[in-house]
Design an enzyme around this catalytic site. Structure first.
Site, PDB file in Angstrom:
ATOM      1  N   HIS A  56       9.398  75.038  40.605  1.00 50.54           N
ATOM      2  CA  HIS A  56       9.006  74.929  39.200  1.00 50.54           C
ATOM      3  C   HIS A  56       9.853  73.861  38.525  1.00 50.54           C
ATOM      4  O   HIS A  56      10.793  73.329  39.117  1.00 50.54           O
ATOM      5  CB  HIS A  56       9.093  76.276  38.477  1.00 50.54           C
ATOM      6  CG  HIS A  56      10.450  76.879  38.342  1.00 50.54           C
ATOM      7  ND1 HIS A  56      11.230  77.250  39.421  1.00 50.54           N
ATOM      8  CD2 HIS A  56      11.211  77.189  37.241  1.00 50.54           C
ATOM      9  CE1 HIS A  56      12.366  77.778  39.002  1.00 50.54           C
ATOM     10  NE2 HIS A  56      12.390  77.734  37.677  1.00 50.54           N
ATOM     11  N   HIS A  58      11.968  73.694  35.884  1.00 47.10           N
ATOM     12  CA  HIS A  58      13.218  73.861  35.162  1.00 47.10           C
ATOM     13  C   HIS A  58      14.314  72.959  35.736  1.00 47.10           C
ATOM     14  O   HIS A  58      14.444  72.804  36.953  1.00 47.10           O
ATOM     15  CB  HIS A  58      13.667  75.318  35.163  1.00 47.10           C
ATOM     16  CG  HIS A  58      12.938  76.152  34.159  1.00 47.10           C
ATOM     17  ND1 HIS A  58      12.980  77.523  34.160  1.00 47.10           N
ATOM     18  CD2 HIS A  58      12.165  75.819  33.086  1.00 47.10           C
ATOM     19  CE1 HIS A  58      12.250  77.995  33.156  1.00 47.10           C
ATOM     20  NE2 HIS A  58      11.741  76.974  32.495  1.00 47.10           N
ATOM     21  N   ASP A  60      17.423  73.165  36.246  1.00 47.25           N
ATOM     22  CA  ASP A  60      18.382  73.667  37.234  1.00 47.25           C
ATOM     23  C   ASP A  60      17.763  73.850  38.620  1.00 47.25           C
ATOM     24  O   ASP A  60      18.437  74.332  39.535  1.00 47.25           O
ATOM     25  CB  ASP A  60      19.040  74.964  36.753  1.00 47.25           C
ATOM     26  CG  ASP A  60      18.058  76.100  36.559  1.00 47.25           C
ATOM     27  OD1 ASP A  60      16.881  75.845  36.237  1.00 47.25           O
ATOM     28  OD2 ASP A  60      18.459  77.273  36.717  1.00 47.25           O
ATOM     29  N   HIS A  61      16.510  73.451  38.788  1.00 46.85           N
ATOM     30  CA  HIS A  61      15.882  73.474  40.110  1.00 46.85           C
ATOM     31  C   HIS A  61      15.457  72.084  40.585  1.00 46.85           C
ATOM     32  O   HIS A  61      15.057  71.945  41.744  1.00 46.85           O
ATOM     33  CB  HIS A  61      14.670  74.417  40.107  1.00 46.85           C
ATOM     34  CG  HIS A  61      15.068  75.848  39.971  1.00 46.85           C
ATOM     35  ND1 HIS A  61      15.141  76.722  41.031  1.00 46.85           N
ATOM     36  CD2 HIS A  61      15.468  76.564  38.882  1.00 46.85           C
ATOM     37  CE1 HIS A  61      15.565  77.906  40.610  1.00 46.85           C
ATOM     38  NE2 HIS A  61      15.766  77.832  39.308  1.00 46.85           N
ATOM     39  N   HIS A 112       7.478  83.518  34.887  1.00 46.87           N
ATOM     40  CA  HIS A 112       8.706  82.870  34.413  1.00 46.87           C
ATOM     41  C   HIS A 112       8.345  81.530  33.779  1.00 46.87           C
ATOM     42  O   HIS A 112       8.784  81.202  32.675  1.00 46.87           O
ATOM     43  CB  HIS A 112       9.651  82.685  35.591  1.00 46.87           C
ATOM     44  CG  HIS A 112      10.927  81.979  35.281  1.00 46.87           C
ATOM     45  ND1 HIS A 112      11.890  82.504  34.450  1.00 46.87           N
ATOM     46  CD2 HIS A 112      11.408  80.776  35.704  1.00 46.87           C
ATOM     47  CE1 HIS A 112      12.909  81.659  34.368  1.00 46.87           C
ATOM     48  NE2 HIS A 112      12.640  80.603  35.120  1.00 46.87           N
ATOM     49  N   ASP A 131      12.628  81.766  40.809  1.00 50.54           N
ATOM     50  CA  ASP A 131      12.875  82.612  39.646  1.00 50.54           C
ATOM     51  C   ASP A 131      11.706  83.545  39.347  1.00 50.54           C
ATOM     52  O   ASP A 131      11.538  83.993  38.202  1.00 50.54           O
ATOM     53  CB  ASP A 131      13.174  81.738  38.418  1.00 50.54           C
ATOM     54  CG  ASP A 131      14.468  80.949  38.572  1.00 50.54           C
ATOM     55  OD1 ASP A 131      15.138  81.101  39.608  1.00 50.54           O
ATOM     56  OD2 ASP A 131      14.788  80.174  37.657  1.00 50.54           O
ATOM     57  N   HIS A 169      19.015  82.370  42.255  1.00 51.08           N
ATOM     58  CA  HIS A 169      20.259  82.519  41.490  1.00 51.08           C
ATOM     59  C   HIS A 169      21.104  83.674  42.007  1.00 51.08           C
ATOM     60  O   HIS A 169      20.587  84.653  42.551  1.00 51.08           O
ATOM     61  CB  HIS A 169      19.941  82.783  40.003  1.00 51.08           C
ATOM     62  CG  HIS A 169      19.387  81.606  39.288  1.00 51.08           C
ATOM     63  ND1 HIS A 169      20.175  80.635  38.726  1.00 51.08           N
ATOM     64  CD2 HIS A 169      18.105  81.241  39.043  1.00 51.08           C
ATOM     65  CE1 HIS A 169      19.406  79.719  38.157  1.00 51.08           C
ATOM     66  NE2 HIS A 169      18.147  80.064  38.335  1.00 51.08           N
TER      67      HIS A 169
END
Length: 253
Positions: A56, A58, A60-61, A112, A131, A169
C-alpha cells in the site's frame, strides 16, 4: 521447495521481508520502509533484488524504494497506482504473479487503506499482509469502512491455518495488552501475551506469526465468536458491528 524468508526490522517499528529462491538466486522484497537495512541484508547474503512488491501507499512502506529499485521490477495495486511510486506491473485481486519461481496470489485487503493488497505464496505458505491482518491486531481503518476491513480479515483467515503471516509492524505487545481487555480468560491469549513480553524483553521480533495463532488469539479475527460477543456485551449484534466496536475500543486504548 519453500522459499527462504528473511525478516528485516526497519525504521522504529516497521518490517520488510525478503524471499529468496536458492535454486535460481531470485530475490523479492515485500515493502520498502527504509533502504539501508535492506541493502545491508542483501549485501551480507550476496543477493540481488529481482522484484519489489508493495502492499500500500503509506510512506512507511514505500519511502526506501528508490535506492533499491535499479534492476528490480516494482509490483503494486493498479487501484493505488496514482499514489504509489511508479509501477512496472499493476495488479488486482485475482491476478497471479510468478515471483522467485512461485505462483503468488494477489488479495484485495482494503480497510486500512483503499487499495491495500496482500500477497499469498501458497507453496511456501507465506502471506504478506502488511497493515491489514497484523500480529494480534489489525490496521486502523483509515480510508475504508469496518465492513471492508472485516471482509478483508475474513478473506485472510480462510487461508490454511499453517500460513505464516508476515505483517508490517512490531505492535504485538501493545496489541496483546489490548486483546486481554477483550478476552481476559482466553488461555491461548494469556500464554501468547507472556511469550510476546519475553521476546520483546530480549529485543526479539514477534513477527511473523502463524494464522493458527491469530485465529486463537486475535480479537479482530474473532468478532463472530459467541464467547467474544458475550464478553463485550454484544451477544445479539452482527459480526461487523462487533468488529467495529472492538476496532473503536482499540483506537481509544
Amino acid at each position: 521447495m519453500t522459499l527462504d524468508l528473511v525478516t528485516i526490522p526497519c525504521r522504529s517499528d516497521n518490517y520488510a521481508f525478503l524471499v529468496h529462491d536458492a535454486g535460481t538466486g531470485a530475490t523479492a522484497l515485500i515493502d520498502a520502509p527504509e533502504a539501508e537495512p535492506i541493502q545491508a541484508e542483501l549485501q551480507s547474503r550476496g543477493w540481488t533484488l529481482s522484484e519489489i512488491l508493495l502492499t500500500h501507499h503509506h510512506t512507511d512502506h514505500v519511502e526506501g524504494l528508490e535506492p533499491l529499485r535499479p534492476g528490480a521490477r516494482v509490483i503494486g495495486a493498479g487501484a493505488d497506482a496514482h499514489r504509489l511510486p511508479p509501477l512496472d506491473i499493476a495488479v488486482a485481486e485475482g491476478d497471479t504473479l510468478t515471483v522467485c519461481g512461485e505462483h503468488v496470489a494477489v488479495l484485495d485487503v482494503s480497510g486500512h487503506t483503499v487499495g491495500h493488497i496482500a500477497f499469498h505464496f501458497p507453496s511456501s505458505g507465506y502471506a504478506f499482509t502488511a497493515d491489514s491482518l497484523m500480529a494480534l491486531g489489525c490496521g486502523r481503518v483509515f480510508e475504508g469502512t469496518p465492513e471492508q476491513m472485516w471482509g478483508s480479515l475474513r478473506k485472510l483467515r480462510a487461508l490454511p491455518p499453517e500460513t505464516v503471516i508476515c505483517s508490517g509492524h512490531e505492535y504485538t505487545a501493545n496489541n496483546a495488552r489490548f486483546a486481554l481487555t477483550i478476552e481476559p480468560d482466553n488461555p491461548q491469549l494469556i500464554s501468547r501475551a507472556r511469550a510476546v513480553d519475553e521476546a520483546r524483553s530480549r529485543n526479539q521480533p514477534t513477527v511473523p506469526s502463524t494464522l493458527k495463532e491469530e485465529l486463537e488469539t486475535n480479537p479482530f479475527l474473532r468478532a463472530d465468536e459467541p464467547g467474544l460477543k458475550s464478553a463485550i456485551g454484544m451477544s445479539d449484534a452482527s459480526d461487523v458491528e462487533v468488529f467495529a466496536e472492538v476496532r473503536a475500543r482499540k483506537d481509544r486504548f
